[in-house]
Design a protein around this motif. Structure first.
Motif, short mmCIF file in Angstrom:
data_model
loop_
_atom_site.label_atom_id
_atom_site.label_comp_id
_atom_site.label_asym_id
_atom_site.label_seq_id
_atom_site.Cartn_x
_atom_site.Cartn_y
_atom_site.Cartn_z
N PHE A 190 -33.61 9.82 42.74
CA PHE A 190 -33.20 9.48 44.10
C PHE A 190 -31.90 8.68 44.07
CE2 PHE A 190 -33.46 6.95 48.04
CZ PHE A 190 -33.57 7.99 48.95
N ALA A 191 -31.84 7.71 43.17
CA ALA A 191 -30.62 6.91 43.03
C ALA A 191 -29.44 7.80 42.66
CB ALA A 191 -30.81 5.84 41.96
N GLY A 192 -29.71 8.76 41.75
CA GLY A 192 -28.65 9.69 41.35
C GLY A 192 -28.12 10.48 42.53
N GLU A 193 -29.06 10.92 43.38
CA GLU A 193 -28.65 11.68 44.57
C GLU A 193 -27.75 10.84 45.47
OE1 GLU A 193 -29.78 14.99 45.75
OE2 GLU A 193 -29.91 15.05 43.55
N ILE A 194 -28.17 9.58 45.63
CA ILE A 194 -27.39 8.70 46.50
C ILE A 194 -26.00 8.47 45.92
CG2 ILE A 194 -27.20 6.32 47.35
CD1 ILE A 194 -30.21 6.38 47.75
N VAL A 195 -25.96 8.20 44.60
CA VAL A 195 -24.66 7.98 43.95
C VAL A 195 -23.77 9.19 44.14
CG1 VAL A 195 -23.52 7.77 41.71
CG2 VAL A 195 -25.46 6.29 42.26
N LEU A 196 -24.32 10.37 43.88
CA LEU A 196 -23.51 11.59 43.97
C LEU A 196 -22.99 11.81 45.39
CD1 LEU A 196 -25.47 14.08 41.70
CD2 LEU A 196 -23.29 12.96 41.25
N SER A 197 -23.88 11.61 46.38
CA SER A 197 -23.43 11.88 47.75
C SER A 197 -22.45 10.81 48.22
CB SER A 197 -24.63 11.98 48.70
OG SER A 197 -25.26 10.74 48.80
N ALA A 201 -18.72 11.51 49.31
CA ALA A 201 -18.25 11.07 50.62
C ALA A 201 -16.93 10.33 50.50
CB ALA A 201 -19.31 10.17 51.28
N ILE A 202 -16.75 9.60 49.39
CA ILE A 202 -15.48 8.89 49.19
C ILE A 202 -14.35 9.88 48.96
CG2 ILE A 202 -14.23 7.30 47.67
CD1 ILE A 202 -16.94 5.93 47.15
N PHE A 203 -14.54 10.72 47.93
CA PHE A 203 -13.55 11.76 47.68
C PHE A 203 -14.26 12.91 46.99
CE2 PHE A 203 -9.90 13.65 45.36
CZ PHE A 203 -9.13 13.96 46.47
N PHE A 205 -13.39 15.69 45.58
CA PHE A 205 -12.89 16.43 44.41
C PHE A 205 -12.78 15.52 43.20
CE2 PHE A 205 -11.45 18.57 48.20
CZ PHE A 205 -11.80 19.88 47.94
N VAL A 206 -13.22 16.02 42.06
CA VAL A 206 -13.08 15.37 40.74
C VAL A 206 -13.83 14.04 40.64
CG1 VAL A 206 -11.51 14.55 38.96
CG2 VAL A 206 -10.84 16.47 40.40
N LEU A 207 -13.71 13.19 41.63
CA LEU A 207 -14.33 11.87 41.55
C LEU A 207 -15.82 11.92 41.18
CD1 LEU A 207 -13.91 8.82 41.84
CD2 LEU A 207 -14.51 9.05 44.26
N PRO A 208 -16.63 12.80 41.79
CA PRO A 208 -18.06 12.78 41.43
C PRO A 208 -18.36 13.34 40.05
CG PRO A 208 -17.68 13.89 43.53
CD PRO A 208 -16.35 13.76 42.85
N LEU A 209 -17.34 13.94 39.41
CA LEU A 209 -17.60 14.66 38.16
C LEU A 209 -18.25 13.80 37.07
CD1 LEU A 209 -17.23 17.59 37.47
CD2 LEU A 209 -15.14 16.99 36.24
N PRO A 210 -17.70 12.60 36.79
CA PRO A 210 -18.35 11.77 35.76
C PRO A 210 -19.81 11.47 36.09
CG PRO A 210 -16.25 10.82 36.39
CD PRO A 210 -16.51 11.95 37.32
N PHE A 211 -20.08 11.34 37.38
CA PHE A 211 -21.44 11.02 37.79
C PHE A 211 -22.36 12.23 37.63
CE2 PHE A 211 -18.65 8.02 39.79
CZ PHE A 211 -19.26 6.82 39.45
N TYR A 212 -21.75 13.42 37.72
CA TYR A 212 -22.55 14.62 37.44
C TYR A 212 -22.96 14.67 35.97
CZ TYR A 212 -22.60 16.99 41.89
OH TYR A 212 -22.88 17.33 43.17
N PHE A 213 -21.99 14.29 35.11
CA PHE A 213 -22.33 14.20 33.68
C PHE A 213 -23.47 13.22 33.46
CE2 PHE A 213 -17.91 15.76 32.74
CZ PHE A 213 -18.34 16.90 32.09
N LEU A 214 -23.30 12.07 34.11
CA LEU A 214 -24.31 11.01 33.98
C LEU A 214 -25.67 11.53 34.43
CD1 LEU A 214 -24.49 7.97 33.28
CD2 LEU A 214 -24.40 7.52 35.72
N GLU A 215 -25.67 12.22 35.58
CA GLU A 215 -26.95 12.71 36.12
C GLU A 215 -27.56 13.78 35.22
OE1 GLU A 215 -28.86 11.41 38.49
OE2 GLU A 215 -27.29 9.91 38.24
#
Lengths: 243, 163
Positions: A190-197, A201-203, A205-215
């Motif tokens: 759930f936390a991962g979902e929130i972080v990703l969204s 929401a901030i930007f 493109f590209v920005l969520p990518l590291p967090f996708y790796f993390l997830e």
């Protein structure tokens, strides 16, 4: 975009509300079933492709189960493996594009809310709690099976006041198991979902990518943790007591 | 249990998920785990067996080469013996032949010597007779009378001695 604690309801079949997580749960089941049928149908002595992959995972988990549970490995293994495969597939499927983004706006209690069609399974407590309950109930069933009903009960109830107290603590810890298993998985995803969204929401493109790796890593780790804890609980509880 | 409501937990959803899980468990167990674990076990068996076979084959090969060497050695030894025996036999035969030939030659020489001796004797006799006759004839011619009896004999002997 807003992520709610409660999974959105898409429809209803009789008494069963179809939530988006339930839908994805069926998808995961279907994906794994198709994989199993494809791989399991024509196994060869000299493995290739998908068979190699399946053998690698199954052998690794089986080896671990055998190391910890020894002779009980054969009984424990299918449950552990299914926990692992189901959770990891669910977690990774939940990272695909379209999850949490494709949906419809519905009028709900006078307000317009966004209802996504797909939602990562383990960001719904129903799903993780269900898995945790299955895990703990199976643990107790195996304990009764391997210890016999008398030895099993002796674990919790004793005439010795000290052991009686310990038994009560143990009973409490059994409920803790359910809570820890379900909330660990739920909280992480759930936390991962929130972080990703939030990142999207901030930007977007590209920005969520590291967090996708993390997830991706979190998805694997959570699946492994759930499986290993279940394995340890099962083998501990079904171990013969030596006093 | 109010907090569970906040998370939207509903028993029917729990049950549905549990059913889902067990369906998945059944499918995976039947179509994935059992065949693959069986296959792993089978492969283990096959590998163990082929390794055992390879070991056996190697052992057999070694045994065969050992046997071959042994056979070769034995054959060589036998051949040597046969040659030795043959040489011995040949030597013996040659020796025997030599001995026999020597004996034969000796015999033949003896025989021929004897024959020659006899011949010479006969010749001697004949010559002697001839000479005596000649002597007698010559006496007759010289004396003009025929000598008979004791005279003749004496004369002959005498003349022969003087010859």
């Amino acid at each position: 975009m807003e992520i709610t604690l409660i999974a959105e309801q898409l429809g209803r079949v009789g008494p069963l509300p179809i939530t988006n997580t339930m839908l994805v749960s069926w998808m995961v089941t279907a994906v794994l079933a198709v994989f199993a049928l494809l791989v399991g149908r024509n196994l060869k002595l000299v493995p290739a492709g998908m068979q190699n992959f399946a053998e690698f995972i199954i052998e690794a988990v089986y080896q671990m189960t055998e190391d910890i549970a020894q002779s009980r490995a054969k009984v424990f293994f299918p449950y552990l493996m299914t926990f692992f495969l189901f959770i990891i597939t669910a977690n990774w499927l939940g990272l695909l594009p379209g999850f949490g983004t494709i949906g419809v706006n519905e009028i709900h209690e006078g307000k317009e809310v966004f209802v996504p069609f797909f939602r990562s399974i383990n960001s719904d407590l129903n799903m993780t709690l269900s898995l945790a309950l299955i895990s703990v109930i199976l643990t107790h069933i195996f304990a009764v099976k391997y210890l016999g009903i008398l030895d099993y009960l002796k674990r919790w109830v004793s005439l010795n006041p000290i052991f009686l107290f310990v038994g009560i603590l143990e009973i409490v810890s059994e409920f803790t198991k359910v809570v820890s298993l379900s909330f660990r998985l739920f909280g992480n995803i759930f936390a991962g979902e929130i972080v990703l969204s939030t990142m999207a929401a901030i930007f977007a493109f590209v920005l969520p990518l590291p967090f996708y790796f993390l997830e991706t890593i979190v998805g694997f780790v959570q699946a492994a943790v759930f499986m290993m804890l279940t394995l340890v609980f099962m083998s501990l509880l079904s171990e013969k007591h030596t006093e | 249990m109010d907090f569970l409501n906040d998370f939207g937990v509903k028993p029917v959803l729990l049950a549905a998920q549990a059913v889902n899980f067990f369906i998945l468990l059944f499918i995976l167990k039947k179509f994935l785990y059992k065949p693959i674990l069986g296959m792993l076990e089978k492969r283990k068996g096959v590998i163990a067996e082929s390794m055992k076979n390879a070991e056996e084959i190697e052992k057999k090969l070694q045994k065969i080469s050992e046997e071959r060497e042994e056979a070769l050695r034995k054959a060589g030894k036998e051949a040597e013996e046969v040659i030795k025996e043959a040489t011995q036999a040949a030597g013996q035969i040659i020796n025997e032949a030599h001995v026999k030939a020597g004996e034969d030659i000796k015999k033949m020489i003896a025989k021929s010597e004897e024959a020659m001796k006899r011949e010479r004797e006969k010749l001697h006799q004949e010559v002697r007779e001839e000479i005596s006759n000649l002597v007698v004839l010559a006496m007759q011619k010289v004396t003009g009378k025929v000598i008979y009896g004791k005279d003749q004999k004496d004369l002959i002997d005498k003349s022969i001695k003087e010859l």
